[in-house]
Design a protein around this motif. Structure first.
Motif, PDB file in Angstrom:
ATOM      1  N   ASN A 293      -2.948  -8.812 -10.883  1.00 47.18           N
ATOM      2  CA  ASN A 293      -2.503  -7.706 -11.759  1.00 47.18           C
ATOM      3  C   ASN A 293      -1.760  -6.634 -10.961  1.00 47.18           C
ATOM      4  O   ASN A 293      -2.008  -5.435 -11.113  1.00 47.18           O
ATOM      5  N   PHE A 294      -0.836  -7.083 -10.112  1.00 46.25           N
ATOM      6  CA  PHE A 294      -0.128  -6.146  -9.223  1.00 46.25           C
ATOM      7  C   PHE A 294       0.570  -5.049 -10.006  1.00 46.25           C
ATOM      8  O   PHE A 294       0.498  -3.863  -9.643  1.00 46.25           O
ATOM      9  N   ALA A 295       1.260  -5.400 -11.078  1.00 40.44           N
ATOM     10  CA  ALA A 295       2.034  -4.416 -11.841  1.00 40.44           C
ATOM     11  C   ALA A 295       1.134  -3.356 -12.466  1.00 40.44           C
ATOM     12  O   ALA A 295       1.551  -2.196 -12.625  1.00 40.44           O
ATOM     13  N   GLU A 296      -0.094  -3.729 -12.836  1.00 44.70           N
ATOM     14  CA  GLU A 296      -1.028  -2.758 -13.399  1.00 44.70           C
ATOM     15  C   GLU A 296      -1.618  -1.876 -12.298  1.00 44.70           C
ATOM     16  O   GLU A 296      -1.802  -0.671 -12.492  1.00 44.70           O
ATOM     17  N   ARG A 297      -1.893  -2.465 -11.157  1.00 45.12           N
ATOM     18  CA  ARG A 297      -2.489  -1.717 -10.052  1.00 45.12           C
ATOM     19  C   ARG A 297      -1.475  -0.789  -9.400  1.00 45.12           C
ATOM     20  O   ARG A 297      -1.823   0.326  -9.002  1.00 45.12           O
ATOM     21  N   PHE A 298      -0.213  -1.232  -9.337  1.00 45.16           N
ATOM     22  CA  PHE A 298       0.830  -0.438  -8.672  1.00 45.16           C
ATOM     23  C   PHE A 298       2.058  -0.322  -9.578  1.00 45.16           C
ATOM     24  O   PHE A 298       3.116  -0.916  -9.292  1.00 45.16           O
ATOM     25  N   PRO A 299       1.945   0.436 -10.661  1.00 42.79           N
ATOM     26  CA  PRO A 299       3.050   0.498 -11.637  1.00 42.79           C
ATOM     27  C   PRO A 299       4.338   1.078 -11.080  1.00 42.79           C
ATOM     28  O   PRO A 299       5.432   0.629 -11.443  1.00 42.79           O
ATOM     29  N   THR A 300       4.242   2.077 -10.203  1.00 41.12           N
ATOM     30  CA  THR A 300       5.452   2.684  -9.643  1.00 41.12           C
ATOM     31  C   THR A 300       6.202   1.691  -8.770  1.00 41.12           C
ATOM     32  O   THR A 300       7.441   1.582  -8.840  1.00 41.12           O
ATOM     33  N   ILE A 301       5.470   0.950  -7.951  1.00 37.90           N
ATOM     34  CA  ILE A 301       6.093  -0.039  -7.070  1.00 37.90           C
ATOM     35  C   ILE A 301       6.684  -1.184  -7.892  1.00 37.90           C
ATOM     36  O   ILE A 301       7.787  -1.677  -7.603  1.00 37.90           O
ATOM     37  N   ALA A 302       5.965  -1.607  -8.923  1.00 39.69           N
ATOM     38  CA  ALA A 302       6.466  -2.679  -9.789  1.00 39.69           C
ATOM     39  C   ALA A 302       7.789  -2.270 -10.444  1.00 39.69           C
ATOM     40  O   ALA A 302       8.738  -3.070 -10.512  1.00 39.69           O
ATOM     41  N   LYS A 303       7.866  -1.040 -10.900  1.00 37.13           N
ATOM     42  CA  LYS A 303       9.104  -0.548 -11.519  1.00 37.13           C
ATOM     43  C   LYS A 303      10.225  -0.481 -10.492  1.00 37.13           C
ATOM     44  O   LYS A 303      11.381  -0.804 -10.792  1.00 37.13           O
ATOM     45  N   LEU A 304       9.895  -0.044  -9.258  1.00 38.36           N
ATOM     46  CA  LEU A 304      10.885   0.020  -8.180  1.00 38.36           C
ATOM     47  C   LEU A 304      11.469  -1.367  -7.920  1.00 38.36           C
ATOM     48  O   LEU A 304      12.696  -1.528  -7.791  1.00 38.36           O
ATOM     49  N   CYS A 305      10.611  -2.371  -7.852  1.00 32.22           N
ATOM     50  CA  CYS A 305      11.069  -3.731  -7.608  1.00 32.22           C
ATOM     51  C   CYS A 305      11.939  -4.234  -8.749  1.00 32.22           C
ATOM     52  O   CYS A 305      12.995  -4.845  -8.531  1.00 32.22           O
ATOM     53  N   GLU A 306      11.521  -3.951  -9.970  1.00 36.09           N
ATOM     54  CA  GLU A 306      12.304  -4.372 -11.131  1.00 36.09           C
ATOM     55  C   GLU A 306      13.689  -3.731 -11.120  1.00 36.09           C
ATOM     56  O   GLU A 306      14.704  -4.400 -11.370  1.00 36.09           O
ATOM     57  N   THR A 307      13.744  -2.438 -10.793  1.00 37.42           N
ATOM     58  CA  THR A 307      15.016  -1.720 -10.764  1.00 37.42           C
ATOM     59  C   THR A 307      15.994  -2.344  -9.786  1.00 37.42           C
ATOM     60  O   THR A 307      17.206  -2.388 -10.034  1.00 37.42           O
TER      61      THR A 307
END
Length: 515
Positions: A293-307
């Protein structure tokens, strides 16, 4: 004549904490050169360290801080940090600040590099800084004047005392001025810092005659997301704390044979290991495949990667080190007083010696919390400004027109990254110093910048701060913490507590001029 009891320059956590403990007693004005959310504190993904668990003790936190700081710390400052930190943190919790908890409602303690215990509190996963600063902004709303988009371009000094600040719109006077402008990460091309963090506070203090110290100690965060030759954002150390590991292109674990703590070794050690691998043409990745559940645990980082088009499903994030934190800064005592009467400093721009040569992970927000409160206690004891009090007129600096030329920001960042970066030597540092000094540093220190553009002032202050870092790095002929010299690769213990100071008087004496 606009005036206040206290003027604070900068809008990060240390600034807000100072104002929070002052507003019931003093008239406070905060100036920020951009929007109040544009600070390193707001961006801070990592948490805040405090010995609050039943298995922890402040002495363990003390030892970890000293070890990470390469035994260059001021021991008393460290004691204050780790002993007062839990108290200050719980005070905010009692007034409504919420941190992440487990299923039983107890604090969830994370782990980060060089900590011997799980003691890191987070809020909103990887949004701790935003949670803490926004909470304090709400508490200050209606009680403190926050002036956004108003850059302080100089400090006003009369009779050896700081009596206010000058902005592009005029002069503002106060009984006490507090610099809380953050560090200088954006002097480097790869940096985790907010775009606004270009070393202004250091240059302001130095131009006013205040002493700065330990400027050679720059911490590089090991894991910046690396895309198309650019460091585009921070990947929190908390990711490694939850089990992620650094690997080379062929899947070899990078840190396995380098340090006993492996991926959670002190940041300077990990940053140099990544730098060494990339210097020989390799690439380094952060393997996150084991984190559920990486995206839930680290939402800011997940968004950065998606961007930036980096897929989490690959389980490997490309990383490179970037300038992250300044351990040195404006020399202050344990109450925030600088060497210039009337001028105080707190947070990353200040140097109490608490971080030594290398900051322990998640001690930065704690520093702002503890030393902001201590500074406020000192300022409470000062008498309030008399309404209508007359302050002496202060002329701008003596050089009316700057005769030299200026580079652009990108040139400064490239020079600092290439020659004053993670690994240094005398030749590279001398090259950087020569490049910086072609822009007439003595004139920049004394020039009246009132009529200059925002960009010109930024560049001038970057040059001054860059020169301070470079010359300090040349003077420290050893490797210690964030300052690594390949021509002096080991610690020289006779340097243990020697601090390198820079004052205007020392500077002008060196170049044969007068202050």
């Amino acid at each position: 004549m606009p005036q206040a009891d206290v003027i604070i320059v900068g809008g990060g956590l240390a600034s807000l904490v100072t104002a929070y403990h002052l507003f019931e007693h003093k008239n406070v004005i905060i100036f920020t050169k951009a929007k109040k959310e544009e600070s390193n504190s707001w961006l801070a993904q990592g948490g805040i360290a405090a010995a609050l668990s039943g298995q922890d003790h402040w002495h363990f936190h003390y030892q970890d801080t000293i070890i990470a700081g390469a035994d260059h710390n001021d021991e008393r400052a460290v004691e204050i940090l780790v002993q007062e930190g839990p108290k200050r943190l719980l005070e905010l919790v009692e007034t409504g600040l919420q941190f992440d908890t487990d299923q039983n409602g107890h604090f969830h303690f994370g782990n980060e590099g060089a900590h011997s215990q799980r003691r890191i509190l987070h809020a909103g996963g990887d949004q701790t800084g935003k949670a803490m600063t926004s909470f304090l902004m709400e508490k200050l709303y209606g009680h403190v004047t926050i002036v956004e988009d108003e850059r302080v371009i100089d400090l006003l000094v009369a009779d050896g005392r700081c009596i206010g600040v000058r902005t592009k719109t005029g002069a503002y006077y106060a009984d006490a001025v507090v610099l809380s402008t953050g560090g200088c990460g954006r002097l480097y091309s790869f940096s985790s810092n907010a775009e606004t963090v270009t070393g202004d506070g250091i240059a302001l203090a130095y131009r006013a005659g205040a002493a700065v110290t330990d400027m050679e100690f720059i911490q590089f965060h090991p894991t910046m997301l690396y895309v198309n030759g650019r460091a585009v954002g921070l990947i929190s150390e908390a990711v490694r704390g939850e089990g992620a590991v650094l690997v080379t292109e062929d899947g070899k674990k990078l840190m396995e044979s380098i340090h006993p703590q492996q991926d959670l070794a002190p940041r300077d050690v990990v940053a140099r290991a990544i730098h060494a691998e990339t210097a020989k043409g390799g690439r380094v990745y952060l393997d996150i495949s084991m984190i559920k559940n990486f995206a839930e645990r680290f939402p800011t980082i997940a968004k950065l990667c998606e961007t930036h088009g980096v897929g989490l499903q690959d389980g490997r994030l490309p990383v490179v080190p970037g300038a992250h934190f300044l351990m040195g800064g404006i020399q202050v005592d344990l109450s925030g007083q600088t060497s210039l009467a009337g001028l105080y400093a707190v947070g990353e721009v200040a140097c109490t010696g608490v971080h030594g040569a290398n900051r322990l992970a998640s001690n930065s927000l704690l520093e702002g919390l503890v030393f902001g409160a201590r500074l406020a206690e000192v300022l409470k004891q000062r008498g309030s400004a008399e309404k209508g009090r007359r302050f002496p007129f202060v002329k701008p600096n003596s050089v009316k027109s700057f005769t030299g030329s200026l580079p652009d920001k990108g040139q400064i960042q490239e020079i600092m990254m290439r020659y004053v970066g993670i690994v240094r030597d005398e030749r590279s540092l001398a090259t950087a110093r020569k490049w910086l000094e072609q822009f007439s540093i003595p004139e920049l220190v004394k020039t009246d910048v009132t009529s200059w553009t925002e960009e010109e002032i930024t560049v001038a202050y970057m040059l001054i701060t860059g020169w301070l870092i470079t010359t300090s790095a040349l003077k420290r002929t050893e490797s210690r913490g964030g300052h690594y010299r390949s021509d002096y690769p080991t610690e020289a213990m006779h340097w243990k507590k020697r601090r390198i100071l820079r004052t205007k008087e020392e500077f002008f004496a060196r170049i044969g001029g007068t202050a």
